[in-house]
Each structure stands twice: as structure tokens, then as C-alpha cells.
Write an enzyme that holds these catalytic residues in place. Structure first.
Site, PDB file in Angstrom:
ATOM      1  N   CYS A  50     -31.203 -19.641  86.726  1.00 17.96           N
ATOM      2  CA  CYS A  50     -30.212 -18.606  86.447  1.00 17.96           C
ATOM      3  C   CYS A  50     -29.545 -18.784  85.092  1.00 17.96           C
ATOM      4  O   CYS A  50     -28.934 -19.841  84.834  1.00 17.96           O
ATOM      5  CB  CYS A  50     -29.156 -18.616  87.549  1.00 17.96           C
ATOM      6  SG  CYS A  50     -27.803 -17.461  87.258  1.00 17.96           S
ATOM      7  N   TYR A 181     -31.857  -7.283  82.171  1.00 16.83           N
ATOM      8  CA  TYR A 181     -31.839  -6.814  83.560  1.00 16.83           C
ATOM      9  C   TYR A 181     -31.833  -5.288  83.623  1.00 16.83           C
ATOM     10  O   TYR A 181     -32.453  -4.686  84.510  1.00 16.83           O
ATOM     11  CB  TYR A 181     -30.621  -7.374  84.289  1.00 16.83           C
ATOM     12  CG  TYR A 181     -30.712  -8.843  84.602  1.00 16.83           C
ATOM     13  CD1 TYR A 181     -31.148  -9.283  85.855  1.00 16.83           C
ATOM     14  CD2 TYR A 181     -30.368  -9.803  83.655  1.00 16.83           C
ATOM     15  CE1 TYR A 181     -31.238 -10.640  86.148  1.00 16.83           C
ATOM     16  CE2 TYR A 181     -30.460 -11.156  83.932  1.00 16.83           C
ATOM     17  CZ  TYR A 181     -30.891 -11.565  85.180  1.00 16.83           C
ATOM     18  OH  TYR A 181     -30.979 -12.906  85.462  1.00 16.83           O
TER      19      TYR A 181
END
Length: 337
Positions: A50, A181
Site C-alpha cells: 500500500c 486509481y
């Protein structure tokens, strides 16, 4: 981050919208929050995959907070129940004794129904999540935990540059950190192309800036560099192919590629990166983007260790400070050498 596999919610349109954080507390030294700075009280839960968690892990490393804030690593694979400690013995975090990070959120907020994200700071004694506000966490590591900073720790938020750090970081967040994203989870062509244009427009702008100076703000590493770098280091391994950010690879953008290698080779950056876990997460969890779950073999990552030549621009990574020592043995990642 990650509650849904993407760590985000979809808006009513076909554009990607990141979901709000669920436990936005702070840990402070001045009594301004219910959570005081205290050695050995908290555990930082992160994931090598992450980028948002990577920011906190880098800050902890650079500032030398390893002895006072322990680190738990969730594995790269998770399901609708949240991040899972599947790399640990018996699939449980050895300190918190939980299999899923959701348990710590529910201990803090019964019936918790928001995103279960990393990074998260958990109070060890109670097993409760204290905060998942990654931006405040980074700032507080740098400004509230100073009594525990190592000798020679850098100033990641210098007073004279704070406004500039936030100004640069704002564009980095919207167009790059979140922008990849927006490309990868867009539900329509127009939304994808809008995000794609913003992403590469911002990368071009920063490439021009970094052609003249070694670091984003000032002549030493600041939090602005940490925030940009965590996306750059994942670009070729995940975002270029998986999220369709494919105008160029990072390795085909000379200035940004040299800048990213410079930081990768700086203690506290590359020694937090596990490329296999990054690929396992993005390609193995985002089933709506990669239904087969096949994880690519490439790219070759040995080129991260090649010469970058950025020293010629001047500046010093840690200013008047010094590099951190090696990571604790239990926190070491696979070496590229």
C-alpha cells in the site's frame, strides 16, 4: 488504504471517488488529543503493497521511531473482511493476536461500517484503532514525536517550507497518488481519459521542476518527496499495466526515473519496498480490473540500483542530519542485489 479492495468508493458517476477515513484521531504531545505520545503504547499496522501505508513506514524509518512504535505488516492479499495478517504464524499478528485488521476497528467503534484501511495505529493494550488518518499521522510523527527522534533525524516539515510542501503535495495527491486509481477504477472512457490527462500533465510538470533541483521543495528530502515517491516506485510494477497508465513507463521518463532511483537508493526508501507483494496485491485483489488474478512476472527491478547522477544538482538527502541505520532484522525486505 483498503476497505473495498481499492480502498475507495465509487460515486454516482463513472468517476472514482476515494472513500472518507473512518477514525481521524491524532496522537499528540501537547494534550490536544485523547491519545498522548508514549513509547511502546502503539503499533503501526501497514502493508508493503500500500502506498499510503508506505508513507508512514518511511517516516517512521527516517525519524528513527522503530524502537518506540512497533510495526505490524498485513499481507498483500485480502478479501471483503479487510486486510489480513496472512504472512504471520497462524495468520495472526504476533502482538495484537488478530487475523483481520477489522477486529481492531470494531474494538474501537462497535459496528464499524467505514473503510478498514492501512496505515492504522492500534493501541496495543486495548487492541483499538487510534487513527487511520495517514496525512495527520505523517505530520505527527515528524512534529509530535520529536523527543523520540533519532540523533540526526531529518526535518520532514521545515517551517519555512510548510506552505510549499502542502501546495506541491495537493497536486500530487489529486493527480498522481489518487490519479492512478482514478485511471484504474474509472467506469467510463471519458472519466479514464480525464484522469489520464491529469496524471501525465502533473508528471510532466514535476519532471520540469525536478530537472532543476534534486528534491521537490528546498535542498533536502521533505514529506513532499515521500508522498510523490510512493506512487512512482509502484508505477511500472502496477500502475502502468494494471491501471492503464501507459503513456510511458517511469523508466521511460528520464528525470522522474533518475529522481525515483535516487530516493530508492537512499536509506529509508528502497529498504521499505517489496515489489512482489506490490504485484501480488494489485493484480491479485482487484478482481474487477484483473479477473484472472494472474500476477505478472516482470518487470525486471534490478535497474533500480543503477547510477542516477542526481548528486550533480546539489542538495543533501538529510540536510544537516544523517541517514537512518539499517532496518530491524524482522522488518527487512528482499534485497535487489
Amino acid at each position: 488504504m483498503g476497505a473495498s479492495p481499492s480502498g475507495a468508493a465509487q460515486s454516482g458517476s463513472d468517476e472514482f471517488v476515494r472513500e472518507p477515513l473512518g477514525v481521524q484521531e491524532r496522537i499528540t504531545s501537547d494534550g490536544s488529543s485523547p491519545w498522548p505520545v508514549e513509547a511502546d503504547r502503539y503499533r503501526l499496522v501497514a502493508a508493503r503493497a500500500c502506498p499510503w501505508a508506505n508513507r508512514a513506514v518511511i517516516g517512521r524509518r527516517l525519524l528513527g521511531l522503530e524502537p518506540v512504535i512497533s510495526l505490524g505488516i498485513a499481507g498483500p492479499l485480502h478479501d471483503e473482511r479487510s486486510w489480513r495478517f496472512h504472512l504471520d504464524p497462524d495468520d495472526k499478528d504476533p502482538v495484537l493476536g488478530i487475523e483481520y485488521l477489522r477486529s481492531a476497528y470494531e474494538a474501537a467503534v462497535p459496528g464499524y461500517d467505514k473503510g478498514v484501511t492501512v496505515p492504522a495505529v492500534v493501541e496495543v493494550a486495548s487492541g483499538k484503532v487510534v487513527t487511520n488518518d495517514y496525512k495527520a499521522l505523517e505530520f505527527d510523527f515528524a512534529t509530535q514525536w520529536t523527543e523520540f527522534h533519532r540523533a540526526g533525524a531529518p526535518d520532514l516539515f521545515p517551517d519555512k517550507y510548510r506552505d510549499e510542501i502542502e501546495e506541491v503535495s495537493e497536486g500530487v495527491f489529486h493527480d498522481i497518488n489518487n490519479g492512478v486509481y482514478k485511471c484504474g477504477f474509472a467506469k467510463g472512457q471519458a472519466s479514464y481519459e480525464k484522469a489520464y490527462a491529469a496524471l501525465f500533465g502533473r508528471l510532466d510538470e514535476l519532471s520540469e521542476r525536478l530537472s532543476r533541483q534534486r528534491y521537490l521543495v528546498g535542498d533536502a528530502i521533505t514529506e513532499a518527496d515521500v508522498r510523490l515517491w510512493v506512487t512512482l516506485v509502484r508505477f511500472d510494477a502496477a500502475y502502468h499495466g494494471h491501471f492503464k497508465c501507459n503513456r510511458q513507463k517511469l523508466s521511460e521518463m528520464p528525470v522522474l526515473w533518475a529522481y525515483a532511483r535516487d530516493l530508492f537508493q537512499t536509506p529509508g526508501f528502497g529498504d521499505t519496498i517489496d515489489f512482489e507483494q506490490i504485484k501480488q496485491h494489485y493484480y491479485g485483489v482487484h478482481h474487477e480490473v484483473n479477473p484472472t488474478g494472474i500476477i505478472p512476472v516482470g518487470p525486471d527491478v534490478s535497474n533500480w540500483l543503477t547510477a542516477h547522477g542526481r548528486e550533480e544538482l546539489g542538495g543533501s538527502p538529510f540536510g544537516d542530519g544523517t541517514p537512518p541505520g539499517p532496518p530491524p532484522p524482522t522488518e527487512r525486505v528482499p534485497s535487489l542485489t
